[in-house]
Design an enzyme around this catalytic site. Structure first.
Site, mmCIF file in Angstrom:
data_model
loop_
_atom_site.group_PDB
_atom_site.id
_atom_site.type_symbol
_atom_site.label_atom_id
_atom_site.label_comp_id
_atom_site.label_asym_id
_atom_site.label_seq_id
_atom_site.Cartn_x
_atom_site.Cartn_y
_atom_site.Cartn_z
ATOM 1 N N SER B 129 -4.172 28.579 10.732
ATOM 2 C CA SER B 129 -2.948 28.548 11.517
ATOM 3 C C SER B 129 -2.166 29.844 11.386
ATOM 4 C CB SER B 129 -2.067 27.359 11.104
ATOM 5 O OG SER B 129 -1.489 27.591 9.845
ATOM 6 N N LYS B 165 3.636 28.571 6.843
ATOM 7 C CA LYS B 165 4.090 28.990 8.169
ATOM 8 C C LYS B 165 5.131 30.087 8.021
ATOM 9 C CE LYS B 165 1.874 25.942 10.763
ATOM 10 N NZ LYS B 165 0.938 25.636 9.640
#
Lengths: 215, 215
Positions: B129, B165
């Site tokens: 990701s 993230k």
DNA sequence: CGTGATACCACACGAATGTGCGGTATGGAA
DNA sequence: TTCCATACCGCACATTCGTGTGGTATCACG
């Protein structure tokens, strides 16, 4: 002999944690403490007290010890840590002068490896030819070797300057490819390979506690 | 006393280099050698010989020594190395259980930092990701902190599982953005922040000497 | 109350270790 | 040649250090 009652007790286990912390720190710093150093650091008036704590910690497996009565025989438990070597961080790497470059290194960084230190050097990435996998200011640890495989990230001499690229063999011919498509592949007449990149280290600067923060 | 002439001499300086190499290796391994260990390692029949070499190396500044007659007092010269701490490598990080996760760590890695070890942990990246800057199997060193800045790469709890993230503040509202556009931004009701990524380590596996190689 | 566990002190012995001193051989400079 | 530096041996001594033994105070538990 009589001594003051107040110092006979501290919350159970607390002192032992401080002993462990002290010993661990000393071990990481590379100088195993003696029993009497533990005694002094913790403020014990008796060697025996320090020794009891150490013995307990060893029995609990939270410390390790060289078997016999060796001086400064305390060790960290578990599998022995990979030997760490000091690798020179080279500021500039230019034609052939790798040996000289090492002499005036910008510093050293500790790498955990079984490879001999002589085979390794580190350099800081300049430019974004290998972006986005490898970014400017990343540190690369390089193993000196004259050959490499298809697909390896290597450090090679191009026009007398060190450059980081991915090695590809196209029809048996070595080519140096940037990841960034803005850079064209280099097809050297003779490939001058300084080594192969074996590790990347990137630092994400410390900005804690400034400006805009979220919860 | 008489002894064989042949062992009276070796090329000048060569023996001393071997002494230095031995001592340095032992120091990096965390166990300073004794004079007699140097003697044995180099095959001297006298402690004095080992001691002379060591004294010379100290005088030349190539080794350092604790002042007085302390046992195992040899040190590496130059500025003391940055204190390194052992950071636990966590296999799984789940809701709230950070403390427990540290208990059964998959291992430890040595990080050179001035931060206390308690504030740090490491984890291995799963998924892509955050590709291409952060790839699967990369190691991340995380500093535990409840807040972070716009733009920081953070480890947060999403649905009870740790995820890496980039933190963005959109109109004052925290959002977790993947680098990979295939992942949609996460807008959590309450942001559960485990910490901020401070270092990345990527290993480029060893493939030297196999299959297709170039010069 | 007694008993055990924990945490501490005091002291002493022997081994590990750093250090000092004197000696031998070789080679090069004076 | 003499003189000095290097490289080595051998031994002895004092300190550092790990270890062993025995004792005192406090708390928890019966």
């Amino acid at each position: 002999m009589w001594y003051h009652a107040a110092m006979a007790h501290t919350p159970p286990g607390e002192t032992r944690e401080r002993v462990l912390a002290f010993v661990t720190e000393r071990l990481l710093a590379g100088s195993p403490p003696t029993v009497r150093e533990v005694q002094d650091a913790l403020g014990f008036r008796s060697v025996g007290t320090a020794r009891e704590h150490l013995d307990t910690l060893v029995a609990e497996g939270r410390l390790a010890k060289d078997d016999d009565g060796r001086h400064r025989g305390l060790r960290l438990p578990g599998p022995p840590r990979a030997r760490s070597v000091l690798v020179p961080l080279l500021g500039r790497v230019q034609a052939g002068a790798l040996t000289e470059a090492i002499e005036d290194a910008d510093g050293h960084l500790a790498i955990e490896t079984k490879l001999p230190a002589d085979d390794l050097f580190a350099l800081r990435v300049r430019g974004d030819s290998m972006a986005p996998e490898i970014l400017a200011d990343d540190l690369l640890v390089v193993r000196r070797q004259p050959r490499a495989e298809h697909g390896d990230v290597v450090v090679a001499l191009v026009d007398g300057e060190a450059t980081v690229k991915r090695l590809r063999l196209v029809r048996g011919q070595p080519e140096l490819h940037a990841t960034n498509p803005r850079f064209a592949p280099i097809v050297p007449d003779t490939l001058e390979l300084l080594g192969k990149v074996i590790e990347l280290r990137r630092s994400f600067g410390n900005s804690y506690g400034k400006r805009r923060t979220a919860r």
